[in-house]
Scaffold this motif. Structure first.
Motif, mmCIF file in Angstrom:
data_model
loop_
_atom_site.group_PDB
_atom_site.id
_atom_site.type_symbol
_atom_site.label_atom_id
_atom_site.label_comp_id
_atom_site.label_asym_id
_atom_site.label_seq_id
_atom_site.Cartn_x
_atom_site.Cartn_y
_atom_site.Cartn_z
ATOM 1 N N THR A 46 16.217 -49.594 -20.790
ATOM 2 C CA THR A 46 15.810 -48.521 -21.711
ATOM 3 C C THR A 46 16.965 -48.144 -22.619
ATOM 4 O OG1 THR A 46 16.326 -46.997 -19.932
ATOM 5 C CG2 THR A 46 13.994 -47.521 -20.289
ATOM 6 N N SER A 47 18.184 -48.424 -22.210
ATOM 7 C CA SER A 47 19.339 -48.241 -23.092
ATOM 8 C C SER A 47 20.302 -49.382 -22.794
ATOM 9 C CB SER A 47 20.004 -46.887 -22.869
ATOM 10 O OG SER A 47 20.606 -46.842 -21.606
ATOM 11 N N GLY A 48 21.204 -49.620 -23.715
ATOM 12 C CA GLY A 48 22.110 -50.754 -23.539
ATOM 13 C C GLY A 48 21.404 -52.052 -23.865
ATOM 14 N N LEU A 49 22.156 -53.129 -23.913
ATOM 15 C CA LEU A 49 21.637 -54.400 -24.403
ATOM 16 C C LEU A 49 21.847 -55.561 -23.461
ATOM 17 C CD1 LEU A 49 20.431 -55.899 -26.837
ATOM 18 C CD2 LEU A 49 22.743 -56.172 -27.724
ATOM 19 N N ARG A 50 23.032 -55.673 -22.883
ATOM 20 C CA ARG A 50 23.373 -56.893 -22.145
ATOM 21 C C ARG A 50 23.568 -56.611 -20.667
ATOM 22 N NH1 ARG A 50 26.001 -57.702 -27.381
ATOM 23 N NH2 ARG A 50 24.988 -59.510 -28.332
ATOM 24 N N THR A 51 22.940 -57.429 -19.842
ATOM 25 C CA THR A 51 23.021 -57.293 -18.393
ATOM 26 C C THR A 51 23.571 -58.587 -17.807
ATOM 27 O OG1 THR A 51 21.088 -55.844 -18.470
ATOM 28 C CG2 THR A 51 21.692 -56.736 -16.317
ATOM 29 N N TYR A 52 24.477 -58.458 -16.865
ATOM 30 C CA TYR A 52 25.173 -59.620 -16.303
ATOM 31 C C TYR A 52 24.720 -59.872 -14.881
ATOM 32 C CZ TYR A 52 27.783 -59.259 -20.499
ATOM 33 O OH TYR A 52 28.103 -59.219 -21.835
ATOM 34 N N VAL A 53 24.405 -61.110 -14.596
ATOM 35 C CA VAL A 53 24.010 -61.520 -13.254
ATOM 36 C C VAL A 53 25.087 -62.464 -12.725
ATOM 37 C CG1 VAL A 53 22.274 -62.693 -11.850
ATOM 38 C CG2 VAL A 53 21.573 -61.332 -13.840
ATOM 39 N N ALA A 54 25.746 -62.024 -11.648
ATOM 40 C CA ALA A 54 26.778 -62.851 -11.020
ATOM 41 C C ALA A 54 26.235 -63.397 -9.710
ATOM 42 C CB ALA A 54 28.029 -62.025 -10.767
ATOM 43 N N VAL A 55 26.607 -64.607 -9.385
ATOM 44 C CA VAL A 55 26.174 -65.237 -8.140
ATOM 45 C C VAL A 55 27.409 -65.511 -7.289
ATOM 46 C CG1 VAL A 55 24.896 -67.147 -7.115
ATOM 47 C CG2 VAL A 55 24.269 -66.326 -9.385
ATOM 48 N N ALA A 56 27.388 -65.041 -6.062
ATOM 49 C CA ALA A 56 28.534 -65.219 -5.173
ATOM 50 C C ALA A 56 28.792 -66.696 -4.914
ATOM 51 C CB ALA A 56 28.276 -64.492 -3.852
ATOM 52 N N GLY A 57 30.036 -66.993 -4.585
ATOM 53 C CA GLY A 57 30.403 -68.387 -4.331
ATOM 54 C C GLY A 57 31.118 -68.998 -5.518
ATOM 55 N N GLY A 58 31.506 -68.162 -6.493
ATOM 56 C CA GLY A 58 32.243 -68.666 -7.643
ATOM 57 C C GLY A 58 31.413 -68.801 -8.905
ATOM 58 N N GLY A 59 30.179 -68.293 -8.851
ATOM 59 C CA GLY A 59 29.385 -68.248 -10.069
ATOM 60 C C GLY A 59 28.715 -69.559 -10.432
ATOM 61 N N LEU A 60 28.186 -69.611 -11.651
ATOM 62 C CA LEU A 60 27.477 -70.797 -12.113
ATOM 63 C C LEU A 60 28.477 -71.931 -12.311
ATOM 64 C CD1 LEU A 60 25.225 -69.009 -14.744
ATOM 65 C CD2 LEU A 60 24.647 -69.641 -12.401
ATOM 66 N N ALA A 61 28.058 -73.102 -11.933
ATOM 67 C CA ALA A 61 28.976 -74.249 -11.979
ATOM 68 C C ALA A 61 28.551 -75.273 -13.021
ATOM 69 C CB ALA A 61 29.078 -74.892 -10.597
ATOM 70 N N VAL A 62 28.024 -74.813 -14.142
ATOM 71 C CA VAL A 62 27.642 -75.757 -15.204
ATOM 72 C C VAL A 62 28.907 -76.395 -15.771
ATOM 73 C CG1 VAL A 62 25.574 -74.438 -15.749
ATOM 74 C CG2 VAL A 62 27.679 -73.993 -17.012
ATOM 75 N N GLU A 63 28.725 -77.484 -16.510
ATOM 76 C CA GLU A 63 29.871 -78.221 -17.042
ATOM 77 C C GLU A 63 30.633 -77.373 -18.059
ATOM 78 O OE1 GLU A 63 28.597 -81.905 -18.710
ATOM 79 O OE2 GLU A 63 30.631 -82.452 -19.312
ATOM 80 N N ALA A 64 31.948 -77.433 -18.002
ATOM 81 C CA ALA A 64 32.776 -76.692 -18.952
ATOM 82 C C ALA A 64 33.032 -77.549 -20.178
ATOM 83 C CB ALA A 64 34.098 -76.308 -18.300
ATOM 84 N N VAL A 65 33.167 -76.902 -21.320
ATOM 85 C CA VAL A 65 33.546 -77.566 -22.561
ATOM 86 C C VAL A 65 34.823 -76.893 -23.057
ATOM 87 C CG1 VAL A 65 32.905 -77.911 -24.980
ATOM 88 C CG2 VAL A 65 31.187 -78.196 -23.175
ATOM 89 N N LEU A 66 35.855 -77.685 -23.285
ATOM 90 C CA LEU A 66 37.143 -77.117 -23.703
ATOM 91 C C LEU A 66 37.533 -75.975 -22.781
ATOM 92 C CD1 LEU A 66 36.834 -77.194 -27.597
ATOM 93 C CD2 LEU A 66 38.173 -78.702 -26.145
ATOM 94 N N GLY A 67 37.426 -76.239 -21.494
ATOM 95 C CA GLY A 67 37.953 -75.305 -20.511
ATOM 96 C C GLY A 67 37.105 -74.093 -20.215
ATOM 97 N N SER A 68 35.902 -73.978 -20.775
ATOM 98 C CA SER A 68 35.092 -72.800 -20.513
ATOM 99 C C SER A 68 33.618 -73.163 -20.420
ATOM 100 C CB SER A 68 35.307 -71.761 -21.623
ATOM 101 O OG SER A 68 34.314 -70.759 -21.612
ATOM 102 N N ARG A 69 32.896 -72.377 -19.606
ATOM 103 C CA ARG A 69 31.453 -72.577 -19.464
ATOM 104 C C ARG A 69 30.664 -71.675 -20.414
ATOM 105 N NH1 ARG A 69 33.150 -72.722 -13.465
ATOM 106 N NH2 ARG A 69 32.779 -74.910 -12.914
ATOM 107 N N SER A 70 31.343 -71.031 -21.348
ATOM 108 C CA SER A 70 30.677 -70.077 -22.238
ATOM 109 C C SER A 70 29.868 -70.770 -23.314
ATOM 110 C CB SER A 70 31.718 -69.183 -22.918
ATOM 111 O OG SER A 70 32.418 -68.422 -21.973
ATOM 112 N N THR A 71 28.748 -70.159 -23.668
ATOM 113 C CA THR A 71 27.928 -70.593 -24.790
ATOM 114 C C THR A 71 28.394 -69.861 -26.033
ATOM 115 O OG1 THR A 71 26.004 -70.913 -23.375
ATOM 116 C CG2 THR A 71 25.588 -70.651 -25.732
#
Lengths: 307, 224
Positions: free
Chosen positions: A108-133
């Motif tokens: 109802t307010s705010g915009l971005r919500t973060y979901v963290a998963v225990a165990g070190g988080g999402l393990a998708v492939e990194a590009v140039l050292g980061s998994r960020s889009t």
């Protein structure tokens, strides 16, 4: 493969703390837009701050755990729908058994919500050292889509057990003030603008337009007048910079801002207030408050004053 | 007169006289890294230094930069500014040979650019392909190098209406710079041709073909 996206909501991306040191290749930092909330989610899940999380925009995210998971959600308040025995709630870790689904409602307010998963988080492939889009640069994993199956678990980013909030975290969970008040220092091109523009930026209210995104907030309000009409050769840009294009309407740069830009920067929002800015949605109202330039000059000591 | 301008609490913008000084300072910072400097962004006339104030204070960055600049370019006022007999320090040229970019000069804006510059298409192609170029900065997009001609300036404005999709490999001109689009994206520069050279590949090492300071030559693969 540990979780399956059922619905990405309006936009969901994988983010971590971004790419550092690649600016001279034209690669910006990117990473979580609201670092404070992402940090809280990771801490609650027992992850290192660098663990990759899901950044959900306007809630709506839904996914199914394919194995037993421990999850923590922080940021814009969303109703959480999960099996009752999960005891799912914002700002505390909870268990999602294999096969269980978590669905975020709309905040109802705010915009971005973060979901963290225990165990070190999402393990998708990194590009140039980061998994960020990085949506502007087109780097990193594409935005999440229904059917995506994401690996979870990076042992290098999971050192602690899941923790419960300390008192100080209550600051992160309070809904943002309205109008939001963002503190700012004069930017490198402050003197390219009129005194009236300086006054306007420090007093008037601005509205977040619907053209805002991870690149920045495009603001609607009184235009800021230039004192000179010289064109700025492109120069390095920072997160939190308020750049002013020819129409005079300020743009507040966020996580996916380009490395360089040709619009003069009149002010730079305080670093921690950029996390507040990252939670502002179209229609939200904000104001800026100047911090003292003299105070800043004193801190810098030997900096030559402009001729 | 050089200046250091604060850019928020976590960056400093160093203003310099021109590209030679920018590249020299950028190289000097990389050769003598200071703990706490997160990133360095060279551009046509400035170097932006991102830093972590919890690790190193701004004053230390300013002092470090001053030490790296030649005496007549320092930011503190003690040297008395410019003197008539100022010696220009030798800025070393990069040791690497020029990167050769093959170009098919078939861009949609080629005839229009020629007219704007008062040249025939043939003269424009000859001029562009005989000129030595140098990368002034890389920004705007990963691998997008802004190149300046050392012998000639082909200065044309951006298109009044940008294209919504410029193809990857497009060779384009705007504002005195030449650029190559690293991937398909919207763009307002004037297209004079295209190249098969891959200027950006995130999986390659190095991912960017063109880096600040690199020399570039365009080679005619085809012309009308």
């Amino acid at each position: 493969m540990s979780l399956t996206i059922l619905d990405p909501g309006r936009l969901a991306t994988v983010q971590d703390l971004g790419r550092r040191g690649f600016a001279s290749l034209g690669v910006g930092r990117s990473g979580v837009a609201d670092r404070r909330s992402a940090h809280l989610a990771n801490r609650l899940a027992g992850n290192d701050p660098g663990a990759a999380v899901i950044e959900a925009t306007f809630g709506g995210l839904a996914f199914r755990a394919e194995i037993d998971l421990v999850v923590a959600v922080a940021g814009a308040h969303c109703p959480l729908h999960a099996p009752p025995r999960a005891r799912a709630g914002m700002h505390l870790p909870f268990a999602l058994a294999a096969g269980a689904t978590l669905r975020l409602g709309a905040p109802t307010s705010g915009l971005r919500t973060y979901v963290a998963v225990a165990g070190g988080g999402l393990a998708v492939e990194a590009v140039l050292g980061s998994r960020s889009t990085d949506l502007l640069a087109g780097l990193g994993p594409p935005p999440l889509a229904a059917g995506d199956v994401l690996p979870v678990g990076d042992p290098t980013l999971s050192a602690r057990r899941a923790s419960v909030p300390a008192a100080a975290d209550s600051l992160a969970v309070r809904p943002p003030a309205s109008p939001a008040l963002l503190r700012a220092l004069p930017g490198p091109r402050y003197d390219w603008f009129t005194a009236a523009a300086h006054g306007t930026l420090g007093q008037d209210t601005y509205l977040v337009s619907s053209k805002s995104d991870r690149t920045g907030l495009r603001l609607v309000g009184p235009p800021l007048a230039r004192a000179t009409s010289i064109e700025l050769p492109s120069e390095g840009m920072v997160r939190g910079a308020i750049q002013v294009p020819p129409d005079g309407l300020p743009v507040l740069l966020l996580a996916d801002h380009p490395v360089t830009g040709g619009y003069p920067v009149i002010a730079v929002v305080d670093d921690e207030d950029t996390d507040v800015a990252a939670q502002l949605r179209p229609g939200d109202v904000l104001r800026f408050r100047w911090r003292s330039r003299a105070e800043n000059a004193t801190r810098l000591g030997a900096v030559a004053s402009s001729p | 007169m050089r200046r250091v301008l604060p850019c928020g609490e976590r960056a400093l913008l160093v203003e310099l006289d021109g590209l030679d000084d920018v590249l020299a300072l950028d190289a000097a910072i990389r050769a003598a890294p200071l703990a706490g400097i997160d990133d360095v962004v060279p551009a046509a006339r400035t170097v932006l230094i991102h830093f972590d104030p919890a690790v190193v204070p701004a004053v230390a960055i300013v002092a470090h930069v001053d030490l790296l600049l030649p005496p007549d370019r320092r930011t503190t006022a003690g040297t008395g500014g410019q003197s008539a007999a100022r010696q220009r320090p030798e800025i070393p040229r990069p040791a690497e040979p020029a990167v050769e970019i093959p170009v098919r000069y078939d861009g949609d804006d080629l005839p229009h650019v020629a007219v704007q510059l008062g040249l025939t298409v043939g003269e424009l192609v000859a001029l562009h392909s005989s000129c030595s170029y140098r990368v002034a900065l890389v920004g705007f997009a990963p691998g997008f190098a802004y190149m300046v001609g050392e012998d000639a300036e082909l200065d044309v404005p951006r298109r009044t209406t940008p294209r919504t999709a410029v193809p990857a490999g497009a060779v384009a001109l705007a504002g005195g710079y030449c650029g190559i689009y690293p991937r398909e994206m919207p763009g307002g520069w004037q297209l004079i041709g295209c190249t098969t050279a891959t200027v950006w590949d995130e999986r390659r090492d190095p991912p960017a073909l063109l880096r600040p300071g690199a020399s570039v030559r365009f080679v005619i693969e085809w012309q009308p």
